[in-house]
Design a protein around this motif. Structure first.
Motif, PDB file in Angstrom:
ATOM      1  N   CYS A 145       0.871  -1.177   0.000  1.00 36.92           N
ATOM      2  CA  CYS A 145       0.000   0.000   0.000  1.00 36.92           C
ATOM      3  C   CYS A 145       0.907   1.225   0.000  1.00 36.92           C
ATOM      4  N   ASN A 146       0.787   2.066  -1.048  1.00 35.57           N
ATOM      5  CA  ASN A 146       1.724   3.172  -1.210  1.00 35.57           C
ATOM      6  C   ASN A 146       1.269   4.466  -0.548  1.00 35.57           C
ATOM      7  N   ILE A 147       0.251   4.415   0.290  1.00 36.84           N
ATOM      8  CA  ILE A 147      -0.222   5.615   0.978  1.00 36.84           C
ATOM      9  C   ILE A 147       0.567   5.788   2.288  1.00 36.84           C
ATOM     10  N   GLU A 148       1.158   6.949   2.457  1.00 41.04           N
ATOM     11  CA  GLU A 148       1.972   7.214   3.642  1.00 41.04           C
ATOM     12  C   GLU A 148       1.093   7.162   4.905  1.00 41.04           C
ATOM     13  N   GLY A 149       1.637   6.526   5.946  1.00 41.18           N
ATOM     14  CA  GLY A 149       0.914   6.411   7.206  1.00 41.18           C
ATOM     15  C   GLY A 149      -0.083   5.274   7.260  1.00 41.18           C
ATOM     16  N   SER A 150      -0.047   4.367   6.276  1.00 44.81           N
ATOM     17  CA  SER A 150      -1.003   3.250   6.256  1.00 44.81           C
ATOM     18  C   SER A 150      -0.725   2.265   7.387  1.00 44.81           C
ATOM     19  N   THR A 151      -1.796   1.683   7.918  1.00 45.71           N
ATOM     20  CA  THR A 151      -1.691   0.622   8.916  1.00 45.71           C
ATOM     21  C   THR A 151      -2.637  -0.507   8.536  1.00 45.71           C
ATOM     22  N   ILE A 152      -2.344  -1.705   9.026  1.00 48.01           N
ATOM     23  CA  ILE A 152      -3.185  -2.864   8.742  1.00 48.01           C
ATOM     24  C   ILE A 152      -3.503  -3.567  10.054  1.00 48.01           C
ATOM     25  N   GLU A 153      -4.754  -4.000  10.185  1.00 48.40           N
ATOM     26  CA  GLU A 153      -5.173  -4.787  11.344  1.00 48.40           C
ATOM     27  C   GLU A 153      -5.704  -6.121  10.859  1.00 48.40           C
ATOM     28  N   GLY A 158      -3.964  -7.599  16.102  1.00 47.51           N
ATOM     29  CA  GLY A 158      -3.684  -6.197  16.398  1.00 47.51           C
ATOM     30  C   GLY A 158      -3.306  -5.408  15.162  1.00 47.51           C
ATOM     31  N   ARG A 159      -3.011  -4.110  15.361  1.00 40.95           N
ATOM     32  CA  ARG A 159      -2.715  -3.196  14.248  1.00 40.95           C
ATOM     33  C   ARG A 159      -1.215  -2.988  14.109  1.00 40.95           C
ATOM     34  N   PHE A 167       4.101  -4.500   3.894  1.00 40.41           N
ATOM     35  CA  PHE A 167       3.838  -5.197   5.158  1.00 40.41           C
ATOM     36  C   PHE A 167       3.917  -6.699   4.893  1.00 40.41           C
ATOM     37  N   SER A 168       4.630  -7.430   5.756  1.00 41.06           N
ATOM     38  CA  SER A 168       4.694  -8.885   5.618  1.00 41.06           C
ATOM     39  C   SER A 168       4.602  -9.519   6.997  1.00 41.06           C
ATOM     40  N   LYS A 169       3.987 -10.702   7.050  1.00 44.59           N
ATOM     41  CA  LYS A 169       3.815 -11.390   8.330  1.00 44.59           C
ATOM     42  C   LYS A 169       3.680 -12.885   8.078  1.00 44.59           C
ATOM     43  N   LEU A 170       4.316 -13.687   8.939  1.00 52.51           N
ATOM     44  CA  LEU A 170       4.212 -15.139   8.873  1.00 52.51           C
ATOM     45  C   LEU A 170       3.006 -15.585   9.684  1.00 52.51           C
ATOM     46  N   LEU A 171       2.084 -16.304   9.037  1.00 54.22           N
ATOM     47  CA  LEU A 171       0.831 -16.686   9.679  1.00 54.22           C
ATOM     48  C   LEU A 171       0.561 -18.181   9.503  1.00 54.22           C
ATOM     49  N   PRO A 172      -0.091 -18.813  10.475  1.00 50.77           N
ATOM     50  CA  PRO A 172      -0.505 -20.211  10.310  1.00 50.77           C
ATOM     51  C   PRO A 172      -1.557 -20.333   9.206  1.00 50.77           C
ATOM     52  N   PHE A 173      -1.663 -21.514   8.632  1.00 50.52           N
ATOM     53  CA  PHE A 173      -2.675 -21.748   7.613  1.00 50.52           C
ATOM     54  C   PHE A 173      -4.059 -21.431   8.177  1.00 50.52           C
ATOM     55  N   GLY A 174      -4.900 -20.840   7.351  1.00 50.91           N
ATOM     56  CA  GLY A 174      -6.256 -20.526   7.772  1.00 50.91           C
ATOM     57  C   GLY A 174      -6.795 -19.315   7.044  1.00 50.91           C
ATOM     58  N   LYS A 175      -8.026 -18.954   7.387  1.00 49.55           N
ATOM     59  CA  LYS A 175      -8.692 -17.809   6.781  1.00 49.55           C
ATOM     60  C   LYS A 175      -8.665 -16.631   7.766  1.00 49.55           C
ATOM     61  N   TYR A 176      -8.470 -15.426   7.227  1.00 47.75           N
ATOM     62  CA  TYR A 176      -8.317 -14.231   8.055  1.00 47.75           C
ATOM     63  C   TYR A 176      -9.108 -13.069   7.462  1.00 47.75           C
ATOM     64  N   GLN A 177      -9.392 -12.084   8.324  1.00 48.46           N
ATOM     65  CA  GLN A 177     -10.001 -10.822   7.901  1.00 48.46           C
ATOM     66  C   GLN A 177      -9.040  -9.685   8.217  1.00 48.46           C
ATOM     67  N   TYR A 178      -9.045  -8.654   7.357  1.00 47.68           N
ATOM     68  CA  TYR A 178      -8.118  -7.543   7.560  1.00 47.68           C
ATOM     69  C   TYR A 178      -8.809  -6.213   7.299  1.00 47.68           C
ATOM     70  N   GLN A 179      -8.188  -5.129   7.794  1.00 45.93           N
ATOM     71  CA  GLN A 179      -8.638  -3.770   7.513  1.00 45.93           C
ATOM     72  C   GLN A 179      -7.405  -2.877   7.396  1.00 45.93           C
ATOM     73  N   VAL A 180      -7.318  -2.150   6.278  1.00 47.72           N
ATOM     74  CA  VAL A 180      -6.206  -1.223   6.040  1.00 47.72           C
ATOM     75  C   VAL A 180      -6.743   0.203   6.142  1.00 47.72           C
TER      76      VAL A 180
END
Length: 323
Positions: A145-153, A158-159, A167-180
């Motif tokens: 995401c190229n917008i300055e100050g962006s965060t993801i939850e 958490g955020r 942004f990169s993160k190692l996660l266990p297999f499964g389904k997730y929901q996010y908000q940027v």
């Protein structure tokens, strides 16, 4: 079951088991001392007759078993400590036991029809050999995401902030929901799944929640009581309602309310301040020409002048032969 952990290339590896040979019934008999089918764990079949219980002694989980009693059917099955209990209608004569990994015992004959309210004990035999294999249980999520100050939850995590648009993160297999989120932009909400197929990549294009606003005015420009500029102003405002004030010395403040829509630039027509007039009476001992603020009024004293803007002024009289 043997377990071991192997950490390789930052991906978490764990173990799982496979099966070897089929299960078999070692013993089957009626327990006349056990009254649970009649009292504490009583269940009835579709004909309202008390069921018999077959208690299968096994350390294996009920979730890996399935049972089939043919046309007579099975009323209920339940996990107990060290046992799996199966409720069968009275008169049942056989039972098929299928295990997800260890095979099946098909159409096992009880020897005689099951009696209502009786408890039967079944002991399973069969050697289980566990095969341990390494399996990846986590994978990377990569979001740009190229917008300055962006965060993801990510729900449950958490955020966190983006670094240089990544942004990169190692996660266990499964389904997730996010908000940027980012200042002055609409939130982006979605879902993703982490699988063994490879890293999951998401590109976020946030939609502006603001618009560019341009204002030209005769005076000082105030928006929501904050001075923005003199005579001209241009800038971004978040979607919403705003109060515009144009202030000018010796004038009544002009006020206007305007709306800003998301991602829709506008030019606001500014209101015009109205003058505040007063009168000046000028007396003199000579007939002199009158100048106000350096401008010739074309009048001579004494005189009363109206439509003079409220405020401070410089009055000058000129007459030949006089200072």
């Amino acid at each position: 079951m043997i377990k071991r952990l192997l950490l390789f290339n930052t991906l978490l590896l764990t173990s799982f088991f496979a099966f070897s040979q089929n299960i078999a019934v070692e013993k089957f008999y009626a327990d006349v001392t056990d009254q649970s089918a009649r009292i504490t764990d009583k269940k009835t079949d579709q004909n309202n007759k008390v069921c018999a219980i077959v208690k299968i002694e096994t350390p294996l989980s009920l979730s890996d078993f399935s049972f089939d009693a043919g046309m007579i059917g099975i009323e209920h099955s339940e996990q107990r400590t060290g046992e799996v209990w199966v409720w069968l209608p009275s008169g049942a004569q056989r039972l098929t036991i299928i295990h997800k990994h260890l095979g099946a015992v098909r159409n096992y004959e009880f020897g005689e029809p099951l009696q209502a309210g009786m408890v039967y004990i079944m002991k399973l035999a069969g050697k289980v050999t566990t095969i341990v294999e390494d399996a990846i249980t986590q994978q990377f999520l990569v979001v740009t995401c190229n917008i300055e100050g962006s965060t993801i939850e990510i729900k449950g995590y958490g955020r966190e902030a983006f670094t240089n648009g990544l942004f990169s993160k190692l996660l266990p297999f499964g389904k997730y929901q996010y908000q940027v989120d980012a200042p002055k932009y609409q939130s982006s909400v979605g879902s993703f799944e982490i699988t063994a197929a490879g890293k999951t990549q998401i590109k976020i294009d946030l939609i502006p929640n603001f618009s560019n606003v341009k204002i030209s005015a005769d005076g000082s420009i105030y928006i929501n009581e904050v001075l923005k500029g003199e005579n001209n102003w241009s800038g971004d405002l978040v979607k919403g309602s705003y109060k515009l004030e144009i202030k000018k010395p010796s004038h009544h403040t002009a006020t206007k309310v305007f709306e800003v829509e998301a991602n829709k630039d506008i030019v606001v027509q500014a209101p015009v301040p109205t003058p505040m007039y007063g009168k000046i009476q000028i007396n003199s001992n000579v007939l002199g020409s009158i100048f106000i603020d350096g401008k010739d009024t074309k009048e001579t004293a004494p005189v009363i002048l109206d439509k003079i803007l409220a405020g401070q002024h410089i009055i000058k009289l000129k007459a030949d032969g006089y200072k």
